[in-house]
Write a protein that holds these residues in place. Structure first.
Motif, PDB file in Angstrom:
ATOM      1  N   ARG A 167      35.107  -1.704  34.920  1.00 28.98           N
ATOM      2  CA  ARG A 167      36.431  -2.258  34.636  1.00 28.98           C
ATOM      3  C   ARG A 167      36.290  -3.264  33.505  1.00 28.98           C
ATOM      4  NH1 ARG A 167      35.307  -3.207  39.779  1.00 28.98           N
ATOM      5  NH2 ARG A 167      37.124  -2.012  40.460  1.00 28.98           N
ATOM      6  N   LYS A 168      37.387  -3.555  32.848  1.00 29.44           N
ATOM      7  CA  LYS A 168      37.363  -4.510  31.756  1.00 29.44           C
ATOM      8  C   LYS A 168      37.219  -5.936  32.287  1.00 29.44           C
ATOM      9  CE  LYS A 168      40.307  -1.658  28.735  1.00 29.44           C
ATOM     10  NZ  LYS A 168      39.345  -1.427  27.652  1.00 29.44           N
ATOM     11  N   GLN A 211      46.891 -11.173  23.362  1.00 30.39           N
ATOM     12  CA  GLN A 211      45.904 -11.396  24.415  1.00 30.39           C
ATOM     13  C   GLN A 211      45.682 -12.897  24.554  1.00 30.39           C
ATOM     14  OE1 GLN A 211      43.800  -8.571  25.870  1.00 30.39           O
ATOM     15  NE2 GLN A 211      43.701 -10.160  27.439  1.00 30.39           N
ATOM     16  N   ARG A 225      45.049  -9.750  34.630  1.00 30.12           N
ATOM     17  CA  ARG A 225      45.070  -9.244  33.257  1.00 30.12           C
ATOM     18  C   ARG A 225      43.654  -9.191  32.712  1.00 30.12           C
ATOM     19  NH1 ARG A 225      49.185 -10.821  28.272  1.00 30.12           N
ATOM     20  NH2 ARG A 225      48.228  -9.409  26.743  1.00 30.12           N
ATOM     21  N   LYS A 226      43.341  -8.097  32.015  1.00 27.29           N
ATOM     22  CA  LYS A 226      42.011  -7.865  31.478  1.00 27.29           C
ATOM     23  C   LYS A 226      41.972  -8.061  29.964  1.00 27.29           C
ATOM     24  CE  LYS A 226      40.250  -6.590  35.472  1.00 27.29           C
ATOM     25  NZ  LYS A 226      41.411  -6.607  36.350  1.00 27.29           N
ATOM     26  N   ASP A 265      40.796 -11.695  31.850  1.00 24.24           N
ATOM     27  CA  ASP A 265      41.185 -12.706  30.872  1.00 24.24           C
ATOM     28  C   ASP A 265      41.417 -14.018  31.611  1.00 24.24           C
ATOM     29  OD1 ASP A 265      42.328 -14.359  28.966  1.00 24.24           O
ATOM     30  OD2 ASP A 265      43.452 -12.735  28.012  1.00 24.24           O
ATOM     31  N   ALA A 291      41.667  -6.575  26.775  1.00 24.16           N
ATOM     32  CA  ALA A 291      41.904  -5.191  26.338  1.00 24.16           C
ATOM     33  C   ALA A 291      40.824  -4.680  25.405  1.00 24.16           C
ATOM     34  CB  ALA A 291      43.274  -5.084  25.674  1.00 24.16           C
ATOM     35  N   GLY A 292      40.203  -5.575  24.640  1.00 25.81           N
ATOM     36  CA  GLY A 292      39.182  -5.150  23.680  1.00 25.81           C
ATOM     37  C   GLY A 292      37.821  -4.874  24.281  1.00 25.81           C
ATOM     38  N   ASP A 293      37.680  -5.065  25.590  1.00 24.75           N
ATOM     39  CA  ASP A 293      36.404  -4.806  26.253  1.00 24.75           C
ATOM     40  C   ASP A 293      36.208  -3.304  26.387  1.00 24.75           C
ATOM     41  OD1 ASP A 293      34.139  -4.708  27.776  1.00 24.75           O
ATOM     42  OD2 ASP A 293      35.007  -5.606  29.567  1.00 24.75           O
ATOM     43  N   LYS A 294      35.385  -2.733  25.511  1.00 24.00           N
ATOM     44  CA  LYS A 294      35.122  -1.293  25.522  1.00 24.00           C
ATOM     45  C   LYS A 294      33.815  -0.941  26.227  1.00 24.00           C
ATOM     46  CE  LYS A 294      38.713  -0.214  22.883  1.00 24.00           C
ATOM     47  NZ  LYS A 294      39.214  -1.558  22.535  1.00 24.00           N
ATOM     48  N   SER A 354      40.913  -7.531  20.797  1.00 24.56           N
ATOM     49  CA  SER A 354      42.095  -7.346  21.636  1.00 24.56           C
ATOM     50  C   SER A 354      43.379  -7.535  20.818  1.00 24.56           C
ATOM     51  CB  SER A 354      42.064  -8.346  22.800  1.00 24.56           C
ATOM     52  OG  SER A 354      40.951  -8.116  23.635  1.00 24.56           O
ATOM     53  N   PRO A 355      44.518  -7.107  21.362  1.00 23.08           N
ATOM     54  CA  PRO A 355      45.797  -7.301  20.660  1.00 23.08           C
ATOM     55  C   PRO A 355      46.102  -8.781  20.447  1.00 23.08           C
ATOM     56  CG  PRO A 355      46.006  -5.711  22.438  1.00 23.08           C
ATOM     57  CD  PRO A 355      44.655  -6.334  22.592  1.00 23.08           C
TER      58      PRO A 355
END
Length: 496
Positions: free
Chosen positions: A233-234, A298, A222-223, A237, A225-228, A294-295
């Motif tokens: 790749r992200k 996360q 799992r990555k 986590d 998600a907020g890594d822009k 991130s959501p």
């Protein structure tokens, strides 16, 4: 001046520019030393190189052992696998026979000539039919990934043609692959390279004739998600409940299973250029901000919120976090990341060197964690000279390796000079030699790996990159200046 440092370019009339790729995958509108003009000239490639290899087949490294280490140097403990040791005030790799070893390597020792065609057919002066008896299997389907600026980004599987493969068929015939694989080992030895770098062909690595590195990525983990800002790749986590389990599963998926016990394998890289931040002096705030962005479900975000509320009260929000809170989370992320990966490497391949994550940037606590758990710390360092963090940046006294560097130019048919451009091939090899010689004087550096083996396709490969940065060309010819430079450097590896 800055202008004088840039490669020479040309302006061509648009009306006559298309097509601009010839049947060999070369630029049509220019000429240069080594360019192939017809099939007869291409056919001479093998005969010419065979004659050269017959004369220069031995390694140029004086007193070399079978791995490329210094046979006449100090006899250190031989363990049957690569390891590290600080000898005479300098860090070294030690090869399986107990000799000091410097990894003068090159990434992508493989055939890497695929370029996307769909929607760009007018670029090419020749493309065979899909069912052509000789070249039909040079057509492929591929997904162009990663770089958002790439023309094909997000367009799924697209048609690709491999000009390098087509040229191999022209030179070596239908059974070209076995010939190609064997030839790369002969080349590396005679040219002076001691190692195959990241992403080399597993079939070539598995022949156990040249030391190599293997690698795996944390796919399926799992990555954040907020890594822009993660280019490739992200960020993983590290607080996901199954993080350790998934990392261990990934460690079973190196490019070649043989590398777990193969004495020719130097070690394993894990991941490449993760988004640790943009500066060595930061506190990890960019990575922590990605966690915040991130959501709500996360795991890393939930852990950070728990920490903030434990420190500042049950109603605290991320706005209440202090610099100390940010640094503490970033430090813990790095510790969990490197310790978990190290454990997985040692579980799957006991004693195999963990070569790190190929930093491009980072923060001091990330370096400290890497220093605790990596056997060798890796950096991709593009510049005039190798630049790696120093102890005052957070790194302790550990061996280091450069995973990527290069210099490119436009005078050999490329349309992009790469990340560190030069005016021409002459300047390119001068900078190459200066870079490696500087590395040989660094008491921490145990290797440098050029990026990469073959010039990138003229019209770009899977991420849109189209650099003129190879040791060899799409027509399977070596750039002779690069070969002579590498042979010169090889003679100096153990003479510092």
């Amino acid at each position: 001046s800055l202008h004088d440092a840039l490669p020479i370019s040309k302006v061509l009339p648009a009306k006559t520019f298309l097509p601009f790729v010839d049947r060999f995958g070369q630029f049509m509108h220019d000429d240069w030393p080594g360019k192939v003009h017809d099939e007869a000239e291409l056919a001479r490639t093998k005969a010419d190189e065979d004659a050269w290899l017959a004369k220069n087949g031995a390694t140029p490294i004086p007193e070399s052992d079978r791995f490329g280490g210094w046979a006449k140097g100090p006899q250190l403990k031989a363990t049957g696998m690569f390891r590290t040791e600080k000898w005479n005030g300098r860090w070294w790799l030690v090869d399986p026979d107990g000799h000091i070893f410097f990894s003068l390597g090159c990434n992508y020792v493989r055939l890497q000539g695929r370029t996307a065609v769909a929607g760009r057919e007018k670029f090419f002066s020749w493309l065979p039919a899909r069912k052509d008896p000789l070249f039909g299997d040079c057509w492929h389907k591929g997904q162009h990934m990663w770089l958002s600026k790439c023309f094909y980004h997000g367009k799924g599987l697209v048609s690709q043609f491999d000009f390098a493969q087509a040229n191999q068929k022209r030179i070596y015939g239908a059974d070209w692959k076995a010939t190609f694989n064997e030839r790369q080992h002969r080349r590396m030895r005679s040219w002076g390279f001691t190692s195959m770098g990241n992403w080399s062909d597993p079939a070539i690595m598995a022949m156990s004739r040249t030391p190599y590195v293997d690698n795996f990525n944390l796919d399926g983990v799992r990555k954040v998600a907020g890594d822009k800002k993660g280019v490739w790749r992200k960020f993983p986590d590290v607080y996901a409940p199954d993080f350790e389990e998934k990392v261990l599963a990934c460690a079973h998926k190196t490019r070649t299973e043989k590398s777990r016990t193969d004495p020719w394998c130097i070690g394993w890289f894990v991941e490449n250029e993760l988004h640790w931040g943009t500066g060595w002096k930061g506190n990890g705030g960019e990575l922590v901000q990605a966690v915040v962005d991130s959501p709500e479900d996360q795991p890393a975000r939930m852990e950070y919120l728990r920490r903030v509320r434990a420190a500042h009260g049950p109603d605290a929000t991320f706005k209440d976090a202090t610099d100390e809170d940010v640094r503490a989370l970033a430090a813990d992320i790095a510790e969990r990341y490197f310790s978990t990966v190290k454990k997985a490497v040692q579980t799957v391949a006991p004693g195999r060197l963990y070569l790190g994550c190929r930093f491009c940037k980072g923060y001091p606590d990330a370096l400290r964690a890497a220093s605790r758990h990596c056997d060798v710390i890796s950096y991709n360092s593009y510049g005039q000279l190798p630049v790696t963090p120093r102890p005052d940046d957070g790194m302790t006294d550990k061996p280091t390796i450069i995973g990527e560097f290069h210099f490119g130019s436009l005078d050999r048919g490329a349309m992009n000079a790469g990340l560190v451009p030069c005016r021409d091939m002459k300047e390119r090899v001068e900078k190459y030699k200066a870079y490696v010689r500087h590395a040989l004087k660094d008491e921490h550096l145990v290797g440098v790996h050029w990026f990469f083996w073959c010039d990138m396709p003229l019209t770009g490969w899977m991420d849109g990159q189209d650099f003129g940065n190879g040791v060899t060309t799409v027509t399977d010819r070596a750039h002779p200046e690069m070969i002579e430079a590498t042979r010169e450097l090889a003679r100096e590896l153990y003479r510092q």
